[in-house]
Design a protein around this motif. Structure first.
Motif, PDB file in Angstrom:
ATOM      1  N   UNK A  48       0.831  -1.207   0.000  1.00  9.88           N
ATOM      2  CA  UNK A  48       0.000   0.000   0.000  1.00  9.88           C
ATOM      3  C   UNK A  48       0.864   1.254   0.000  1.00  9.88           C
ATOM      4  N   UNK A  49       0.262   2.332  -0.471  1.00  9.96           N
ATOM      5  CA  UNK A  49       0.921   3.633  -0.450  1.00  9.96           C
ATOM      6  C   UNK A  49       0.004   4.650   0.211  1.00  9.96           C
ATOM      7  N   UNK A  50       0.601   5.606   0.866  1.00 12.12           N
ATOM      8  CA  UNK A  50      -0.163   6.718   1.442  1.00 12.12           C
ATOM      9  C   UNK A  50      -0.488   7.775   0.395  1.00 12.12           C
ATOM     10  N   UNK A  51       0.027   7.577  -0.827  1.00 11.95           N
ATOM     11  CA  UNK A  51      -0.158   8.554  -1.895  1.00 11.95           C
ATOM     12  C   UNK A  51      -0.818   7.876  -3.090  1.00 11.95           C
ATOM     13  N   UNK A  52      -2.157   7.746  -3.068  1.00 16.83           N
ATOM     14  CA  UNK A  52      -2.872   7.043  -4.154  1.00 16.83           C
ATOM     15  C   UNK A  52      -2.470   7.561  -5.530  1.00 16.83           C
ATOM     16  N   UNK A  53      -2.278   6.615  -6.449  1.00 19.74           N
ATOM     17  CA  UNK A  53      -1.900   6.958  -7.817  1.00 19.74           C
ATOM     18  C   UNK A  53      -0.417   7.184  -8.023  1.00 19.74           C
ATOM     19  N   UNK A  54       0.383   7.056  -6.956  1.00 20.62           N
ATOM     20  CA  UNK A  54       1.810   7.338  -7.082  1.00 20.62           C
ATOM     21  C   UNK A  54       2.598   6.157  -7.658  1.00 20.62           C
ATOM     22  N   UNK A  85      -5.764   2.359  -6.830  1.00 18.73           N
ATOM     23  CA  UNK A  85      -4.881   3.533  -6.793  1.00 18.73           C
ATOM     24  C   UNK A  85      -3.958   3.530  -5.583  1.00 18.73           C
ATOM     25  N   UNK A  86      -4.403   2.913  -4.468  1.00 15.52           N
ATOM     26  CA  UNK A  86      -3.590   2.993  -3.253  1.00 15.52           C
ATOM     27  C   UNK A  86      -3.024   1.671  -2.753  1.00 15.52           C
ATOM     28  N   UNK A  87      -3.381   0.536  -3.405  1.00 16.89           N
ATOM     29  CA  UNK A  87      -2.777  -0.709  -2.950  1.00 16.89           C
ATOM     30  C   UNK A  87      -2.841  -1.795  -4.018  1.00 16.89           C
TER      31      UNK A  87
END
Length: 119
Positions: free
Chosen positions: A68-74, A101-103
């Protein structure tokens, strides 16, 4: 990482800085540095020195991975692939994944050879 059926035994690793912030600031400071523009995640089933089909574990195994990312779409999430082992009696291996987008959620499954259950 966790234990199936026991959410209290789930481990989450969140790394705020490269190398967990242990390196000197002059060496690395941020995930935004060019060195970290690409990340590779994988899994590996490490069983060594097998020579007979009945030496493989007899149970099915399933690994669930969430990145997962804390920055969706990154991230431009990539397709996961797997290969079937070539050794006689190997488990059947499949991989499924779903990305948002986030995971990215991945399920890597190893199914014991059913021929072994009939012996």
């Amino acid at each position: 990482m966790g234990v199936k059926g026991d959410t209290a035994r789930t481990s989450i690793v969140r790394v705020e800085k490269p190398f967990m912030g242990l390196l000197p600031l002059e060496q690395t400071q941020s995930w935004k540095e060019n060195s970290y523009l690409e990340a590779i995640a994988n899994t590996c089933w490490e069983i060594y020195d097998l020579s007979e089909a009945d030496e493989y574990p007899g149970n099915d195994m399933e690994y669930h991975i969430t990145i997962a990312t804390d920055f969706p779409g990154s991230f431009a999430w990539q397709k996961w692939t797997t290969e079937q082992p070539e050794c006689p009696g190997h488990p059947n291996v499949t991989i499924k994944f779903n990305s948002t987008a986030d995971e990215q959620q991945v399920t890597w499954t190893l199914r014991a050879h059913r021929d072994r259950e009939q012996q």
